[in-house]
Motif scaffolding. Structure first.
Motif, PDB file in Angstrom:
ATOM      1  N   ASP A  51      11.186  -8.770   2.328  1.00 28.83           N
ATOM      2  CA  ASP A  51      10.514 -10.068   2.349  1.00 28.83           C
ATOM      3  C   ASP A  51       9.179  -9.956   1.610  1.00 28.83           C
ATOM      4  O   ASP A  51       8.453  -8.965   1.749  1.00 28.83           O
ATOM      5  N   PRO A  52       8.801 -11.006   0.803  1.00 25.93           N
ATOM      6  CA  PRO A  52       7.600 -10.912  -0.031  1.00 25.93           C
ATOM      7  C   PRO A  52       6.318 -10.865   0.800  1.00 25.93           C
ATOM      8  O   PRO A  52       6.155 -11.583   1.780  1.00 25.93           O
ATOM      9  N   VAL A  53       5.405 -10.000   0.371  1.00 28.90           N
ATOM     10  CA  VAL A  53       4.071  -9.910   0.949  1.00 28.90           C
ATOM     11  C   VAL A  53       3.095 -10.529  -0.054  1.00 28.90           C
ATOM     12  O   VAL A  53       3.182 -10.257  -1.256  1.00 28.90           O
ATOM     13  N   ILE A  54       2.184 -11.379   0.426  1.00 33.43           N
ATOM     14  CA  ILE A  54       1.285 -12.104  -0.478  1.00 33.43           C
ATOM     15  C   ILE A  54      -0.167 -11.734  -0.205  1.00 33.43           C
ATOM     16  O   ILE A  54      -0.520 -11.312   0.914  1.00 33.43           O
ATOM     17  N   ALA A  55      -1.010 -11.894  -1.240  1.00 34.64           N
ATOM     18  CA  ALA A  55      -2.444 -11.681  -1.078  1.00 34.64           C
ATOM     19  C   ALA A  55      -3.015 -12.816  -0.243  1.00 34.64           C
ATOM     20  O   ALA A  55      -2.708 -13.991  -0.476  1.00 34.64           O
ATOM     21  N   THR A  56      -3.847 -12.482   0.720  1.00 30.61           N
ATOM     22  CA  THR A  56      -4.387 -13.504   1.620  1.00 30.61           C
ATOM     23  C   THR A  56      -5.631 -14.174   1.069  1.00 30.61           C
ATOM     24  O   THR A  56      -6.156 -15.104   1.678  1.00 30.61           O
ATOM     25  N   ALA A  57      -6.128 -13.707  -0.099  1.00 31.20           N
ATOM     26  CA  ALA A  57      -7.285 -14.335  -0.746  1.00 31.20           C
ATOM     27  C   ALA A  57      -7.348 -13.852  -2.185  1.00 31.20           C
ATOM     28  O   ALA A  57      -6.683 -12.878  -2.574  1.00 31.20           O
ATOM     29  N   ASN A  58      -8.142 -14.576  -2.976  1.00 29.44           N
ATOM     30  CA  ASN A  58      -8.363 -14.125  -4.349  1.00 29.44           C
ATOM     31  C   ASN A  58      -9.104 -12.790  -4.330  1.00 29.44           C
ATOM     32  O   ASN A  58      -9.949 -12.539  -3.451  1.00 29.44           O
ATOM     33  N   GLY A  59      -8.818 -11.946  -5.309  1.00 26.00           N
ATOM     34  CA  GLY A  59      -9.532 -10.669  -5.353  1.00 26.00           C
ATOM     35  C   GLY A  59      -9.027  -9.769  -6.448  1.00 26.00           C
ATOM     36  O   GLY A  59      -8.264 -10.188  -7.333  1.00 26.00           O
ATOM     37  N   GLN A  60      -9.429  -8.490  -6.378  1.00 23.21           N
ATOM     38  CA  GLN A  60      -9.049  -7.479  -7.365  1.00 23.21           C
ATOM     39  C   GLN A  60      -8.436  -6.285  -6.650  1.00 23.21           C
ATOM     40  O   GLN A  60      -8.960  -5.814  -5.638  1.00 23.21           O
ATOM     41  N   VAL A  61      -7.318  -5.822  -7.179  1.00 26.83           N
ATOM     42  CA  VAL A  61      -6.658  -4.649  -6.603  1.00 26.83           C
ATOM     43  C   VAL A  61      -7.507  -3.421  -6.938  1.00 26.83           C
ATOM     44  O   VAL A  61      -7.744  -3.112  -8.116  1.00 26.83           O
ATOM     45  N   VAL A  62      -7.969  -2.731  -5.888  1.00 25.41           N
ATOM     46  CA  VAL A  62      -8.809  -1.543  -6.106  1.00 25.41           C
ATOM     47  C   VAL A  62      -8.044  -0.249  -5.828  1.00 25.41           C
ATOM     48  O   VAL A  62      -8.449   0.820  -6.293  1.00 25.41           O
ATOM     49  N   THR A  63      -6.966  -0.345  -5.065  1.00 28.23           N
ATOM     50  CA  THR A  63      -6.188   0.867  -4.759  1.00 28.23           C
ATOM     51  C   THR A  63      -4.714   0.510  -4.670  1.00 28.23           C
ATOM     52  O   THR A  63      -4.339  -0.468  -4.004  1.00 28.23           O
ATOM     53  N   VAL A  64      -3.894   1.314  -5.334  1.00 24.45           N
ATOM     54  CA  VAL A  64      -2.440   1.273  -5.169  1.00 24.45           C
ATOM     55  C   VAL A  64      -2.026   2.716  -4.923  1.00 24.45           C
ATOM     56  O   VAL A  64      -2.169   3.581  -5.812  1.00 24.45           O
ATOM     57  N   GLY A  65      -1.573   3.020  -3.716  1.00 25.38           N
ATOM     58  CA  GLY A  65      -1.288   4.419  -3.405  1.00 25.38           C
ATOM     59  C   GLY A  65      -0.156   4.593  -2.416  1.00 25.38           C
ATOM     60  O   GLY A  65       0.544   3.644  -2.050  1.00 25.38           O
ATOM     61  N   ARG A  66      -0.008   5.874  -1.992  1.00 29.79           N
ATOM     62  CA  ARG A  66       1.025   6.220  -1.020  1.00 29.79           C
ATOM     63  C   ARG A  66       0.545   7.450  -0.267  1.00 29.79           C
ATOM     64  O   ARG A  66       0.007   8.391  -0.861  1.00 29.79           O
ATOM     65  N   ASP A  67       0.707   7.409   1.064  1.00 29.72           N
ATOM     66  CA  ASP A  67       0.440   8.611   1.858  1.00 29.72           C
ATOM     67  C   ASP A  67       1.447   8.689   2.993  1.00 29.72           C
ATOM     68  O   ASP A  67       2.272   7.796   3.178  1.00 29.72           O
ATOM     69  N   ASP A  68       1.351   9.783   3.777  1.00 35.74           N
ATOM     70  CA  ASP A  68       2.362   9.998   4.819  1.00 35.74           C
ATOM     71  C   ASP A  68       2.252   8.981   5.939  1.00 35.74           C
ATOM     72  O   ASP A  68       3.249   8.639   6.582  1.00 35.74           O
ATOM     73  N   SER A  69       1.048   8.480   6.208  1.00 38.76           N
ATOM     74  CA  SER A  69       0.853   7.566   7.328  1.00 38.76           C
ATOM     75  C   SER A  69       1.196   6.124   6.947  1.00 38.76           C
ATOM     76  O   SER A  69       2.012   5.467   7.597  1.00 38.76           O
ATOM     77  N   PHE A  70       0.561   5.630   5.852  1.00 37.70           N
ATOM     78  CA  PHE A  70       0.732   4.222   5.475  1.00 37.70           C
ATOM     79  C   PHE A  70       1.918   3.997   4.529  1.00 37.70           C
ATOM     80  O   PHE A  70       2.298   2.857   4.279  1.00 37.70           O
ATOM     81  N   GLY A  71       2.469   5.048   3.988  1.00 41.20           N
ATOM     82  CA  GLY A  71       3.528   4.855   3.003  1.00 41.20           C
ATOM     83  C   GLY A  71       2.942   4.226   1.748  1.00 41.20           C
ATOM     84  O   GLY A  71       1.816   4.537   1.338  1.00 41.20           O
ATOM     85  N   ASN A  72       3.688   3.315   1.150  1.00 43.65           N
ATOM     86  CA  ASN A  72       3.164   2.576  -0.003  1.00 43.65           C
ATOM     87  C   ASN A  72       2.167   1.527   0.491  1.00 43.65           C
ATOM     88  O   ASN A  72       2.489   0.719   1.370  1.00 43.65           O
ATOM     89  N   PHE A  73       0.958   1.515  -0.110  1.00 39.88           N
ATOM     90  CA  PHE A  73      -0.043   0.551   0.355  1.00 39.88           C
ATOM     91  C   PHE A  73      -0.867   0.046  -0.831  1.00 39.88           C
ATOM     92  O   PHE A  73      -0.932   0.675  -1.891  1.00 39.88           O
ATOM     93  N   VAL A  74      -1.494  -1.127  -0.598  1.00 40.31           N
ATOM     94  CA  VAL A  74      -2.338  -1.773  -1.595  1.00 40.31           C
ATOM     95  C   VAL A  74      -3.627  -2.201  -0.895  1.00 40.31           C
ATOM     96  O   VAL A  74      -3.595  -2.732   0.230  1.00 40.31           O
ATOM     97  N   ILE A  75      -4.774  -1.963  -1.571  1.00 40.95           N
ATOM     98  CA  ILE A  75      -6.057  -2.436  -1.054  1.00 40.95           C
ATOM     99  C   ILE A  75      -6.637  -3.401  -2.075  1.00 40.95           C
ATOM    100  O   ILE A  75      -6.701  -3.101  -3.274  1.00 40.95           O
ATOM    101  N   ILE A  76      -7.065  -4.586  -1.589  1.00 39.64           N
ATOM    102  CA  ILE A  76      -7.623  -5.625  -2.459  1.00 39.64           C
ATOM    103  C   ILE A  76      -9.058  -5.894  -2.023  1.00 39.64           C
ATOM    104  O   ILE A  76      -9.349  -6.046  -0.830  1.00 39.64           O
TER     105      ILE A  76
END
Length: 337
Positions: free
Chosen positions: A248-273
């Protein structure tokens, strides 16, 4: 010479015959008029004999007098018929005009009722507008100054004067109402600008449901919870949204800039805006990521899909809201509607 004499003789004959023809023509016309005069000059005796033994009445006349009398009688009869038809037509026209007048009066009464309803609505509008402007902190003196000079408020529209400057009271009321509405345009525009600014502010601050279409439910709230794997109490620093499925699609909750696109053992694939006013949002456990680092995103833009990556017990979205270095409860910034 002989030829000239011949032409003169022919000319004399032509003139002689022309005189004879003209003489015969005018003679005939004269005889015709003489006969007509004789005919119209014939003497007639008209006798009226009563059925009783009354005295018989007789008078003499001629054909001309009798003809003229008949002509006059026929003319009088024709005039009477035409006058009668004109009178009938005039009566029908008067009836039609009376009917139109009744319909016009009925329409006028309806117009007056609608005008009264309009004024009542305008009065409520003024009251609501004044209250709204007061709540928004906008000075409404501009919107009412013109009207105040005339009537203090819309209640002044209901004066008892029937005629104002030669116009109907309804006309005067409508003019005053039009003047008030024109003066109310500016504060309404101010409200529109304020709402536009607020709309811009809301698009810059995280405030919507992070799953497209508002689907899913909150499977774990922010704060103290029992860890689903270790079964120990811990502080859950975000809010989990589940639709019981992946993709199911995940959407940005506000205007902004993607500062991190990563992956780790805890969060898996994640995005920080990164958003304006010091806000950051994190979207974790994604199945796919559809943005890149440094990309500008807009509110409601799809940035990835719900997944089951990292430490999870099922497909869901882990959503966090940060203000500076502090983690806050996302429930305060989610439009749960």
């Amino acid at each position: 010479m002989a030829r000239a004499r011949k032409y003169k003789k022919l000319e004399k004959n032509f003139v002689f015959r022309l005189k004879q023809a003209l003489g015969s023509f005018f003679t005939g016309i004269g005889r015709f008029f003489v006969r007509v005069v004789k005919v119209f000059d014939r003497k007639l005796t008209v006798m009226i004999v009563p059925h009783s033994q009354g005295k018989m009445i007789s008078f003499k006349t001629n054909v001309f007098a009798l003809t003229m009398a008949a002509v006059v009688l026929v003319g009088l009869c024709c005039s009477f018929v035409l006058a009668n038809r004109h009178t009938i037509g005039t009566g029908a026209e008067i009836s039609r005009l009376k009917q139109e007048n009744r319909e016009t009066l009925a329409s006028l009464d309806e117009l007056r009722d609608e005008n009264n309803n309009l004024l009542q609505t305008a009065k409520r509008f003024q009251s609501s507008l004044s209250q709204s402007l007061s709540l928004l902190g906008i000075n409404d003196s501009t919107s009412t100054s013109n009207f105040t000079q005339q009537n203090s408020d819309l209640a002044g529209l209901f004066s008892t004067q029937d005629i104002v400057s030669g116009s109907l009271k309804e006309t005067s009321d409508i003019r005053q109402l039009n003047s008030y509405l024109e003066s109310a345009v500016e504060p309404v525009e101010q409200i529109g600008k304020m709402l536009q600014n607020q709309s811009t502010l809301f698009s810059d601050i995280p405030n919507i449901w992070p799953v497209k279409g508002g689907i899913g439910h909150i499977s774990m709230a922010f704060g103290q919870n029992v860890h689903p794997i270790t079964q120990q109490w811990y502080i859950h620093k975000g809010m989990d949204f589940s639709t019981y499925r992946t993709g199911d699609p995940v959407i940005a909750t506000a205007n902004g800039q993607v500062v991190t696109v990563g992956r780790d053992d805890s969060f898996g694939n994640f995005v920080i805006i990164k958003h304006k006013h010091g806000f950051y949002t994190r979207y974790a456990h994604l199945n796919t990521v559809r943005v890149t680092k440094g990309q500008q995103v807009t509110q409601r833009q799809i940035i990835g899909t719900i997944g089951n990556t990292g430490i999870t017990t099922g497909p869901h979205l882990h959503y966090e809201v940060h203000i500076g270095a502090d983690v806050v409860d996302p429930a305060k910034y989610v439009n749960i509607k």
